[in-house]
Write a protein that holds these residues in place. Structure first.
Motif, PDB file in Angstrom:
ATOM      1  N   HIS A   1      66.609   6.858  -7.280  1.00 48.66           N
ATOM      2  CA  HIS A   1      66.491   8.316  -7.174  1.00 48.66           C
ATOM      3  C   HIS A   1      66.705   8.975  -8.543  1.00 48.66           C
ATOM      4  N   VAL A   2      67.734   8.540  -9.262  1.00 43.84           N
ATOM      5  CA  VAL A   2      68.040   9.102 -10.583  1.00 43.84           C
ATOM      6  C   VAL A   2      66.908   8.806 -11.557  1.00 43.84           C
ATOM      7  N   LYS A   3      66.391   7.585 -11.503  1.00 45.75           N
ATOM      8  CA  LYS A   3      65.277   7.214 -12.382  1.00 45.75           C
ATOM      9  C   LYS A   3      64.077   8.137 -12.163  1.00 45.75           C
ATOM     10  N   ALA A   4      63.775   8.413 -10.901  1.00 46.84           N
ATOM     11  CA  ALA A   4      62.654   9.305 -10.577  1.00 46.84           C
ATOM     12  C   ALA A   4      62.921  10.720 -11.090  1.00 46.84           C
ATOM     13  N   MET A   5      64.160  11.201 -10.952  1.00 48.35           N
ATOM     14  CA  MET A   5      64.500  12.539 -11.445  1.00 48.35           C
ATOM     15  C   MET A   5      64.342  12.625 -12.963  1.00 48.35           C
ATOM     16  N   VAL A   6      64.795  11.592 -13.667  1.00 53.71           N
ATOM     17  CA  VAL A   6      64.708  11.578 -15.130  1.00 53.71           C
ATOM     18  C   VAL A   6      63.245  11.506 -15.571  1.00 53.71           C
ATOM     19  N   GLU A   7      62.478  10.612 -14.942  1.00 51.66           N
ATOM     20  CA  GLU A   7      61.060  10.489 -15.296  1.00 51.66           C
ATOM     21  C   GLU A   7      60.325  11.804 -15.079  1.00 51.66           C
ATOM     22  N   HIS A   8      60.577  12.430 -13.942  1.00 48.62           N
ATOM     23  CA  HIS A   8      59.908  13.700 -13.637  1.00 48.62           C
ATOM     24  C   HIS A   8      60.351  14.811 -14.596  1.00 48.62           C
ATOM     25  N   GLY A   9      61.649  14.900 -14.841  1.00 46.48           N
ATOM     26  CA  GLY A   9      62.174  15.971 -15.681  1.00 46.48           C
ATOM     27  C   GLY A   9      61.811  15.857 -17.146  1.00 46.48           C
ATOM     28  N   LEU A  10      61.693  14.619 -17.629  1.00 45.22           N
ATOM     29  CA  LEU A  10      61.425  14.394 -19.057  1.00 45.22           C
ATOM     30  C   LEU A  10      60.015  13.878 -19.316  1.00 45.22           C
ATOM     31  N   ASP A  11      59.143  14.009 -18.342  1.00 41.34           N
ATOM     32  CA  ASP A  11      57.785  13.470 -18.429  1.00 41.34           C
ATOM     33  C   ASP A  11      57.044  13.918 -19.682  1.00 41.34           C
ATOM     34  N   ARG A  12      57.160  15.185 -20.031  1.00 42.67           N
ATOM     35  CA  ARG A  12      56.387  15.676 -21.178  1.00 42.67           C
ATOM     36  C   ARG A  12      56.905  15.148 -22.522  1.00 42.67           C
ATOM     37  N   PHE A  13      58.116  14.542 -22.516  1.00 42.55           N
ATOM     38  CA  PHE A  13      58.674  13.972 -23.737  1.00 42.55           C
ATOM     39  C   PHE A  13      58.600  12.443 -23.753  1.00 42.55           C
ATOM     40  N   SER A  14      57.933  11.856 -22.780  1.00 39.09           N
ATOM     41  CA  SER A  14      57.949  10.396 -22.636  1.00 39.09           C
ATOM     42  C   SER A  14      57.406   9.662 -23.872  1.00 39.09           C
ATOM     43  N   GLU A  15      56.504  10.280 -24.603  1.00 39.99           N
ATOM     44  CA  GLU A  15      55.957   9.639 -25.808  1.00 39.99           C
ATOM     45  C   GLU A  15      56.970   9.593 -26.952  1.00 39.99           C
ATOM     46  N   GLN A  16      57.858  10.583 -27.014  1.00 45.09           N
ATOM     47  CA  GLN A  16      58.855  10.629 -28.088  1.00 45.09           C
ATOM     48  C   GLN A  16      60.136   9.865 -27.746  1.00 45.09           C
ATOM     49  N   LEU A  17      60.390   9.650 -26.465  1.00 50.28           N
ATOM     50  CA  LEU A  17      61.614   8.975 -26.031  1.00 50.28           C
ATOM     51  C   LEU A  17      61.395   7.469 -25.956  1.00 50.28           C
TER      52      LEU A  17
END
Length: 104
Positions: free
Chosen positions: A20-36
């Motif tokens: 559940h936490v992984k899904a929340m983090v992925e969804h919340g930070l999706d637009r930064f996934s290339e920099q993270l």
């Protein structure tokens, strides 16, 4: 973006919570996934069995390409709210940091 979830011994349902936490983090930070490159989430229950206000704590450490790691902390009455609060804080911090970088 690699996401690692860490919980203390007072947290129950670790596997379900972790997904559940992984899904929340992925969804919340999706637009930064290339920099993270890596995100570490540390979830704890400060008071264990005792009841208390804002005793659930979430610390998120994010490793951003070509930058020093950043961390945010949020405490709340339940785990979901603590994680959501920390994700929101990190999202705002990243928007501010990366927005300034684009302006230079």
């Amino acid at each position: 973006m690699q996401i690692q979830i860490n919980t203390d011994r007072n947290i129950e349902g670790r596997e379900v919570l972790s997904n559940h936490v992984k899904a929340m983090v992925e969804h919340g930070l999706d637009r930064f996934s290339e920099q993270l490159t890596r995100v570490e989430v540390h979830i704890s229950d400060e008071n264990s069995e005792k009841r208390g206000d804002n005793d659930k704590r979430c610390v998120i450490e994010a490793r951003i390409e070509n930058r020093q790691p950043v961390a945010v902390t949020h405490q709340d009455a339940d785990l979901d709210a603590a994680v959501r609060g920390a994700v929101d804080k990190l999202k705002n911090m990243m928007s501010s940091m990366l927005g300034r970088q684009k302006n230079k």
